[in-house]
Enzyme design. Structure first.
Site, PDB file in Angstrom:
ATOM      1  N   LYS A  22      -8.150 -10.259   4.286  1.00  0.00           N
ATOM      2  CA  LYS A  22      -7.684  -9.994   3.432  1.00  0.00           C
ATOM      3  C   LYS A  22      -6.489  -8.967   3.234  1.00  0.00           C
ATOM      4  CE  LYS A  22      -9.586  -4.960   2.428  1.00  0.00           C
ATOM      5  NZ  LYS A  22      -8.241  -4.509   2.545  1.00  0.00           N
ATOM      6  N   ASN A  23      -6.426  -8.364   4.545  1.00  0.00           N
ATOM      7  CA  ASN A  23      -5.215  -7.498   4.374  1.00  0.00           C
ATOM      8  C   ASN A  23      -4.097  -8.099   5.447  1.00  0.00           C
ATOM      9  OD1 ASN A  23      -6.829  -5.381   3.639  1.00  0.00           O
ATOM     10  ND2 ASN A  23      -7.068  -4.502   5.996  1.00  0.00           N
ATOM     11  N   ARG A  93      -4.951  -0.515  -3.508  1.00  0.00           N
ATOM     12  CA  ARG A  93      -4.116  -0.298  -2.387  1.00  0.00           C
ATOM     13  C   ARG A  93      -2.363  -0.743  -2.456  1.00  0.00           C
ATOM     14  NH1 ARG A  93      -3.479   5.036  -1.658  1.00  0.00           N
ATOM     15  NH2 ARG A  93      -2.074   5.546   0.044  1.00  0.00           N
ATOM     16  N   CYS A 117      -9.230   2.371  -2.110  1.00  0.00           N
ATOM     17  CA  CYS A 117     -10.600   3.239  -1.434  1.00  0.00           C
ATOM     18  C   CYS A 117      -9.778   4.332  -1.245  1.00  0.00           C
ATOM     19  CB  CYS A 117     -11.157   2.833  -0.374  1.00  0.00           C
ATOM     20  SG  CYS A 117     -11.820   1.041  -0.737  1.00  0.00           S
ATOM     21  N   ARG A 122      -4.394   9.091   2.031  1.00  0.00           N
ATOM     22  CA  ARG A 122      -3.006   8.456   2.697  1.00  0.00           C
ATOM     23  C   ARG A 122      -1.902   8.300   1.573  1.00  0.00           C
ATOM     24  NH1 ARG A 122      -6.704   3.013   1.254  1.00  0.00           N
ATOM     25  NH2 ARG A 122      -5.925   2.079   2.631  1.00  0.00           N
ATOM     26  N   PRO A 123      -0.541   9.238   2.453  1.00  0.00           N
ATOM     27  CA  PRO A 123       0.335   9.385   1.689  1.00  0.00           C
ATOM     28  C   PRO A 123       1.176   7.498   1.831  1.00  0.00           C
ATOM     29  CG  PRO A 123       0.013  10.254   4.190  1.00  0.00           C
ATOM     30  CD  PRO A 123      -1.188   9.416   3.981  1.00  0.00           C
ATOM     31  N   ILE A 124       2.454   7.628   1.993  1.00  0.00           N
ATOM     32  CA  ILE A 124       3.174   6.773   1.236  1.00  0.00           C
ATOM     33  C   ILE A 124       4.259   7.309   1.957  1.00  0.00           C
ATOM     34  CG2 ILE A 124       2.208   4.839   0.147  1.00  0.00           C
ATOM     35  CD1 ILE A 124       4.171   5.774  -2.252  1.00  0.00           C
ATOM     36  N   ASP A 125       4.501   8.736   2.229  1.00  0.00           N
ATOM     37  CA  ASP A 125       5.836   9.111   2.744  1.00  0.00           C
ATOM     38  C   ASP A 125       7.135   8.014   4.104  1.00  0.00           C
ATOM     39  OD1 ASP A 125       3.570   9.776   4.823  1.00  0.00           O
ATOM     40  OD2 ASP A 125       5.316  10.730   5.507  1.00  0.00           O
ATOM     41  N   GLN A 126       6.342   7.669   4.699  1.00  0.00           N
ATOM     42  CA  GLN A 126       6.624   6.334   5.836  1.00  0.00           C
ATOM     43  C   GLN A 126       6.964   5.077   4.989  1.00  0.00           C
ATOM     44  OE1 GLN A 126       7.564   7.634   8.941  1.00  0.00           O
ATOM     45  NE2 GLN A 126       5.988   9.297   7.741  1.00  0.00           N
ATOM     46  N   ASP A 307     -11.372   0.489  10.342  1.00  0.00           N
ATOM     47  CA  ASP A 307     -11.399  -0.636   9.686  1.00  0.00           C
ATOM     48  C   ASP A 307     -13.825  -1.082   9.858  1.00  0.00           C
ATOM     49  OD1 ASP A 307     -10.104   0.215   7.566  1.00  0.00           O
ATOM     50  OD2 ASP A 307      -9.568  -1.732   8.087  1.00  0.00           O
ATOM     51  N   ARG A 400     -14.858  -5.987  -2.996  1.00  0.00           N
ATOM     52  CA  ARG A 400     -13.335  -5.761  -2.602  1.00  0.00           C
ATOM     53  C   ARG A 400     -12.874  -6.848  -1.144  1.00  0.00           C
ATOM     54  NH1 ARG A 400     -11.359   0.325  -3.531  1.00  0.00           N
ATOM     55  NH2 ARG A 400     -10.550  -0.364  -5.970  1.00  0.00           N
TER      56      ARG A 400
HETATM   57  N1  EPU Z   1       0.253   7.299   7.339  1.00  0.00           N
HETATM   58  C1  EPU Z   1       0.760   8.066   7.027  1.00  0.00           C
HETATM   59  N2  EPU Z   1       2.559   7.512   5.898  1.00  0.00           N
HETATM   60  C2  EPU Z   1       2.784   6.632   5.980  1.00  0.00           C
HETATM   61  C3  EPU Z   1       1.740   5.480   5.884  1.00  0.00           C
HETATM   62  C4  EPU Z   1       0.429   5.979   6.828  1.00  0.00           C
HETATM   63  O1  EPU Z   1       0.724   9.396   7.224  1.00  0.00           O
HETATM   64  O2  EPU Z   1       3.662   6.320   4.650  1.00  0.00           O
HETATM   65  C5  EPU Z   1      -1.122   8.103   7.470  1.00  0.00           C
HETATM   66  C6  EPU Z   1      -2.033   7.851   7.328  1.00  0.00           C
HETATM   67  O3  EPU Z   1      -2.383   8.135   6.297  1.00  0.00           O
HETATM   68  C7  EPU Z   1      -2.760   6.925   8.175  1.00  0.00           C
HETATM   69  C8  EPU Z   1      -2.366   6.210   9.222  1.00  0.00           C
HETATM   70  O4  EPU Z   1      -0.861   7.004   8.775  1.00  0.00           O
HETATM   71  O5  EPU Z   1      -3.544   8.037   8.829  1.00  0.00           O
HETATM   72  C9  EPU Z   1      -2.584   4.586   9.083  1.00  0.00           C
HETATM   73  O6  EPU Z   1      -2.179   4.541   7.841  1.00  0.00           O
HETATM   74  P1  EPU Z   1      -1.455   3.034   7.576  1.00  0.00           P
HETATM   75  O7  EPU Z   1      -0.618   2.822   6.573  1.00  0.00           O
HETATM   76  O8  EPU Z   1      -2.057   2.201   8.678  1.00  0.00           O
HETATM   77  O9  EPU Z   1      -2.975   2.296   6.194  1.00  0.00           O
HETATM   78  P2  EPU Z   1      -2.309   1.843   5.086  1.00  0.00           P
HETATM   79  O10 EPU Z   1      -1.727   0.559   5.399  1.00  0.00           O
HETATM   80  O11 EPU Z   1      -2.917   2.315   3.840  1.00  0.00           O
HETATM   81  C10 EPU Z   1      -4.103  -0.364   6.404  1.00  0.00           C
HETATM   82  C11 EPU Z   1      -5.381  -1.013   5.741  1.00  0.00           C
HETATM   83  C12 EPU Z   1      -6.511  -0.226   6.099  1.00  0.00           C
HETATM   84  C13 EPU Z   1      -7.188   0.209   6.953  1.00  0.00           C
HETATM   85  C14 EPU Z   1      -4.970   0.730   7.893  1.00  0.00           C
HETATM   86  C15 EPU Z   1      -5.752   1.132   9.064  1.00  0.00           C
HETATM   87  C16 EPU Z   1      -4.282  -2.742   3.723  1.00  0.00           C
HETATM   88  C17 EPU Z   1      -4.667  -2.598   2.535  1.00  0.00           C
HETATM   89  N3  EPU Z   1      -4.945  -1.373   3.969  1.00  0.00           N
HETATM   90  O12 EPU Z   1      -4.246   0.671   5.385  1.00  0.00           O
HETATM   91  O13 EPU Z   1      -7.458  -1.100   5.654  1.00  0.00           O
HETATM   92  O14 EPU Z   1      -7.908   0.624   7.442  1.00  0.00           O
HETATM   93  O15 EPU Z   1      -4.618   0.129   7.510  1.00  0.00           O
HETATM   94  O16 EPU Z   1      -5.650  -0.098   9.844  1.00  0.00           O
HETATM   95  O17 EPU Z   1      -3.624  -3.041   4.587  1.00  0.00           O
HETATM   96  C18 EPU Z   1     -10.003  -1.741   4.538  1.00  0.00           C
HETATM   97  O18 EPU Z   1      -9.355  -3.413   4.637  1.00  0.00           O
HETATM   98  O19 EPU Z   1     -11.003  -1.383   4.665  1.00  0.00           O
HETATM   99  C19 EPU Z   1      -8.993  -0.660   4.457  1.00  0.00           C
HETATM  100  C20 EPU Z   1      -8.898   0.067   4.141  1.00  0.00           C
END
Ligand code: EPU
Length: 421
Positions: A22-23, A93, A117, A122-126, A307, A400
């Site tokens: 999926k991811n 997401r 979910c 789940r911030p996107i600042d990075q 996950d 999903r």
């Molecule tokens: N984070 C920040 N700022 C950012 C991005 C992330 O502070 O800009 C923090 C998050 O709050 C978290 C950590 O960094 O504490 C890791 O977040 P990450 O960005 O890795 O997560 P994501 O990209 O939003 C993906 C998967 C998730 C999985 C996480 C961690 C996708 C679409 N989603 O989410 O998958 O839990 O990586 O491995 O790839 C799932 O499949 O059920 C799922 C939720």
């Protein structure tokens, strides 16, 4: 909305074939917008997140064919850079990858903030930090992100992530692929789907190296050509079926996996008493006797994945002694399912980032609600292992990310059906 009815207490036995990841799929499909022409993507999972993403791309002018349920052919020749449909974007997401794709291909983007979910903040600042470092002027409101080229234009740069983020690593890789100059992402995520995305882009003509390490280098190219690519198997779907086999005391051959990707999961299940045999692209897992307690802490890859937190929690709830499960990626993830498991007889105390789980011999069927995808998967596993009947509500979360879950579990001997409300 439907629910699953599960008559539990039967060990899972037989063979299950794992679908595409999926991811990886939800990163590769938006990344395909960078390609000039057609690309054929195989081993795409037929799950609702993918279906929504394809609907978004189609609405943006991409011609999509599905010659069979796991193959998608995308033809971008009619794509003009139209902004993605806001309502659809809010349904998942991974729609945030359209920001990187539009910025990289057209130098500008206007994308609603994503949904998906909601088990944690789940911030996107990075992601934003990365786009800004590539030269974008970024405006972020409560509803959308808008990007245009800054005064010095868009070009590669060095970006050190403050936290290891899968999403930010993917988005910066996609955005930088067609930009002039070199981009270096430091403190990058190393998940298998990061490597898969790099392999996809490289197959289409990109120059990306270091994916799978904490430093990813992207040397910008002028254009990507079309081609064919097959997505890797889903590490978490495989882990979920392994946990289900272990929780029910079964014996399952998991086919179409990359055993290397599974090591962090198989080693913990083996520690708990499972017997694991690795083949080239399959794993046999069985539970010959009672489960033992263990300690797990989630980490970015190659650590134990967040996950899989909920699914291993069910195994711990059925193990002898006291297990400790610590979440280090999304602190609030326990709240999506622990109280539901408690209503089935599990004994779980949450203290900060750690759940202390005192094992019990038996879980009992109950009516429970999924609050996110993996929480839903854990409740299905608990229902399969429990005595009596379990009803899992809110199954749109499960659908999903798990392709044909009912058929796959039924083929392993489970008594499970989808009941429409
Ligand atoms: N984070 C920040 N700022 C950012 C991005 C992330 O502070 O800009 C923090 C998050 O709050 C978290 C950590 O960094 O504490 C890791 O977040 P990450 O960005 O890795 O997560 P994501 O990209 O939003 C993906 C998967 C998730 C999985 C996480 C961690 C996708 C679409 N989603 O989410 O998958 O839990 O990586 O491995 O790839 C799932 O499949 O059920 C799922 C939720």
């Amino acid at each position: 909305m439907g629910r699953y009815e599960i008559k539990g207490g039967k060990p899972l036995n037989g063979t299950v074939t794992i679908s595409g990841a999926k991811n990886a799929a939800v990163a590769i499909l938006p990344a395909a917008l960078l390609v000039n022409g057609c690309c054929r993507i195989e081993n795409v999972p037929d799950i609702s997140d993918v279906r929504i993403l394809l609907a978004i791309l189609e609405d943006m002018g991409v011609k999509i064919q599905r010659p069979d349920e796991s193959t998608v052919i995308l033809d971008n020749s009619g794509f003009t850079g139209k902004s993605p449909n806001e309502e659809l974007v809010r349904k998942l997401r991974a729609s945030y990858y359209l920001m990187g794709a539009l910025l990289g291909r057209f130098g500008k983007a206007f994308v609603a903030l994503p949904g998906g979910c909601n088990f944690a903040s789940r911030p996107i600042d990075q992601h934003i930090k990365g786009f800004a470092a590539l030269g974008a002027d970024v405006v972020e409101t409560e509803d959308y992100v808008s990007m245009t080229p800054g005064p010095n234009g868009l070009r590669g740069n060095r970006i050190s992530l403050d936290v290891v983020s899968v999403g930010a690593t993917v988005n910066i890789m996609i955005a930088a692929t067609l930009l002039p100059g070199q981009t270096v992402i430091e403190n990058a995520a190393k998940e298998p789907h990061i490597v898969d995305l790099a392999n996809f882009l490289n197959t289409m003509g990109a120059h990306i190296s270091g994916a799978g390490t904490d430093t990813v280098k992207i040397r910008g190219v002028d254009a990507l050509r079309g081609g064919t690519y097959a997505i890797i198997p889903d590490q978490i779907e495989a882990g979920t079926y392994m946990a289900a086999a272990v929780a029910t005391g079964g014996n399952v051959l998991i086919k179409n996996v990359i055993p290397k990707h599974m090591e962090c999961i198989t080693s913990k299940l083996a520690e708990m008493g499972a017997e694991v045999i690795n083949y080239d692209d399959a794993i046999r897992i069985k539970r010959p006797g009672p489960l033992r307690h263990t300690t797990v802490k989630t980490h970015p890859y190659p650590g134990f994945p967040t996950d899989m937190q909920a699914q291993i929690c069910v195994c711990m709830a059925l193990a002898s002694g006291v297990s400790r499960l610590t979440e280090s990626v999304y602190e609030t993830r326990f709240f999506g399912y622990c109280s539901e498991l408690e209503s089935m007889g599990a004994d779980i105390q949450i203290t900060g980032k750690t759940a202390i789980i005192t094992g019990t011999d038996t879980l009992y069927g109950a009516t429970v609600s999924a609050h996110d995808l993996r929480a839903g998967a854990a409740l299905v596993i608990a229902g399969l292992a429990a005595e009596g009947t379990t009803w899992v509500k809110n199954i749109h979360y499960v659908e999903r990310g798990y392709e044909r879950i009912i058929e796959k579990l039924a083929a392993l001997g489970a008594t499970i059906r989808r009941v429409e409300d």
